[in-house]
Design a protein around this motif. Structure first.
Motif, short mmCIF file in Angstrom:
data_model
loop_
_atom_site.label_atom_id
_atom_site.label_comp_id
_atom_site.label_asym_id
_atom_site.label_seq_id
_atom_site.Cartn_x
_atom_site.Cartn_y
_atom_site.Cartn_z
N ASP A 191 7.93 -59.84 48.76
CA ASP A 191 9.26 -59.28 48.47
C ASP A 191 9.55 -59.35 46.97
N TYR A 192 9.19 -60.49 46.38
CA TYR A 192 9.45 -60.66 44.94
C TYR A 192 8.68 -59.59 44.14
N VAL A 193 7.41 -59.39 44.53
CA VAL A 193 6.56 -58.41 43.82
C VAL A 193 7.14 -57.01 43.99
N ALA A 194 7.52 -56.67 45.23
CA ALA A 194 8.06 -55.33 45.47
C ALA A 194 9.37 -55.14 44.69
N ASP A 195 10.22 -56.19 44.68
CA ASP A 195 11.47 -56.10 43.90
C ASP A 195 11.17 -55.93 42.41
N TYR A 196 10.19 -56.72 41.96
CA TYR A 196 9.83 -56.65 40.53
C TYR A 196 9.41 -55.23 40.16
N LEU A 197 8.53 -54.66 40.97
CA LEU A 197 8.02 -53.34 40.62
C LEU A 197 9.07 -52.24 40.81
#
Ligand code: PLP
Length: 459
Positions: free
Chosen positions: A15-21
């Motif tokens: 989730d963090y990675v998807a939010d970041y991108l």
């Protein structure tokens, strides 16, 4: 961290990675920090006691992100593209989980075999000559190196070993040092600095051939240098041609340089070795090479048939995250002949069967990750058509839609033309009264409407 915590934290991290991108556009593309910013923010030594994952993840936004240059921000226009796709990231997770060190077939057969097949798949996408493919019984084949720099170095070292062995076979009194002193390699003056560095590490002279008005290496300039060097008693043995130079994406003239390298060495060998011996031609297409999967760009690779080795980086422009540098050779024995050592602890029962590949002989390090998983995921989830569409990043339909919007808005007026199979919007400066401000206005208007067209396409 046990498996159940890993499941929970893993999902949070995704989730963090998807939010970041998804939100990367809102972050400043270039960090506003001074050198040494990080040291005062973290303890001077590793903690004695374990810390909670929560505390680590909280520090990412506080300590790491402020110092990150966001290469995947749509406002990042520096250096060169670096690949990023969700399938490749997921494959990397699996690679980390399997965690094998696939230096030999026996060390992890799937790691080796998938790599060989993926390199064949990719070679076919580029329409590489059959000689570069491993197939079931080919003499060539592909290997994933960590970087284009590594591939150039590997090629140079293999070429160096080959020429030294050949010269010593004819004149056993020649020492390696005596030969190396005379070896000379060539590239264009536009070649990437990693080529010069390969010469430095390989302990051989590397000459920069002046490029022509289009920043391309031409046969005449190479020939001139060869004549001079031969007259001075040097031994040319290696040429690097660049397809897509770093500074301006110029292309060396492969159709000229390829045959010339063979001719020159024939001449040289009659003087130096007494038999025909080709110079090794390596092609560095690090960042432009991905474009060759589109048939309309494939002609830029014509002449690859003259090369001994060819390399480009799927990790630049083909959606396979770093690191994945694809290198092919026509004769795998050129590499294995140069780099093969067989300590007893690395031997295995199949190694001399002729049926398997031990990639440790194709590269400088011993260890290697299961990088072909990334290729497999990306190639399957995009398909060749999806990858081609990504390289093209636009279509006739989009251009038509844009033109329709421009002409419906009636603020400016354009007409299209066809250049072969492409619809092109012509922007002609026509009226006597046109000033820079009018062109600026038109450009802003076109950009705004193009944004609308792309937004509609995304939805
Ligand atoms: N060759 C060319 C033409 C390049 O543009 C680059 C990087 O931009 C390189 C080599 C070096 O690539 P790598 O970082 O994979 O070593």
């Amino acid at each position: 961290m046990n498996a159940s915590e890993f499941r929970r934290r893993g999902k949070e991290m995704v989730d963090y990675v998807a939010d970041y991108l998804e939100g990367i556009e809102g972050r400043p593309v270039y960090p506003d920090v001074e050198p040494g910013y990080l040291r005062p923010l973290i303890p001077t030594a590793a903690p004695q006691e374990p810390e909670a994952f929560e505390d680590i993840i909280n520090d990412i936004e506080k300590i790491i992100m402020p110092g990150v240059t966001h290469w995947h921000s749509p406002y990042f226009f520096a250096y060169f593209p670096t690949a990023s796709s969700y399938p490749a990231m997921l494959a990397d997770m699996l690679c980390g989980a399997i965690g094998c060190i696939g230096f030999s077939w026996a060390a992890s057969p799937a790691c080796t075999e998938l790599e060989t097949v993926m390199m064949d798949w990719l070679g076919k996408m580029l329409q590489l000559p059959e000689a570069f493919l491993a197939g079931k019984a080919g003499e060539g084949g592909g290997v994933i190196q960590g970087s284009a720099s590594e591939a150039t170095l590997v090629a140079l070292l293999a070429a160096r070993t080959k020429v030294i062995r050949q010269l010593q076979a004819q004149s056993p009194e020649l020492t390696q040092a005596a030969i190396m002193e005379k070896l000379v390699a060539y590239s264009s003056d536009q070649a990437h600095s990693s080529v010069e560095r390969a010469g430095l590490i390989g302990g051989v002279k590397l000459k920069a051939i002046p490029s022509d008005g289009k920043f391309a290496m031409r046969a005449s300039a190479l020939q001139e240098a060869l004549e001079q060097d031969k007259a001075a008693g040097l031994i040319p043995f290696f040429v690097v041609a660049t397809l897509g130079t770093t500074s301006c994406c110029s292309f060396d003239n492969l159709l000229e340089v390829g045959p010339i390298s063979e001719l020159r060495v024939t001449h040289l060998s009659s003087k130096c070795t007494g038999k025909k011996e080709d110079m090794w031609l390596h092609i560095d297409a690090a960042y432009a090479g991905s474009a060759f999967i589109c048939p309309e760009f494939r002609h830029l690779l014509n002449g690859v048939e003259f090369a001994d080795s060819f390399n480009f980086n799927p990790h630049k422009w083909l959606l396979v995250n770093f690191d994945c540098s694809a290198m092919w050779v026509k004769k795998r024995t050129d590499l294995t002949g140069a780099f093969k050592l067989d300590p007893v602890y690395l031997k295995h029962s199949h190694q001399d069967s002729g049926l398997i590949t031990d990639y440790r002989h194709w590269q400088i390090p011993l260890g290697r990750r299961f990088r072909s998983l990334k290729m497999w995921f990306v190639f399957r989830m995009y398909g060749v058509k999806g990858l081609q569409a990504y390289i093209r990043k636009g279509s006739n339909q989009l251009n038509e839609a844009l033109l329709q919007r421009i002409n419906s808005a009636k603020k400016i007026h354009l007409v299209p033309c066809h250049l072969r199979d492409k619809i092109v919007l012509r922007f002609a400066v026509c009226a006597r009264t046109v000033e820079s401000a009018h062109v600026q206005f038109a450009w802003e208007h076109i950009k705004e409407l193009a944004g609308d067209v792309l937004r509609v396409e995304k939805e």
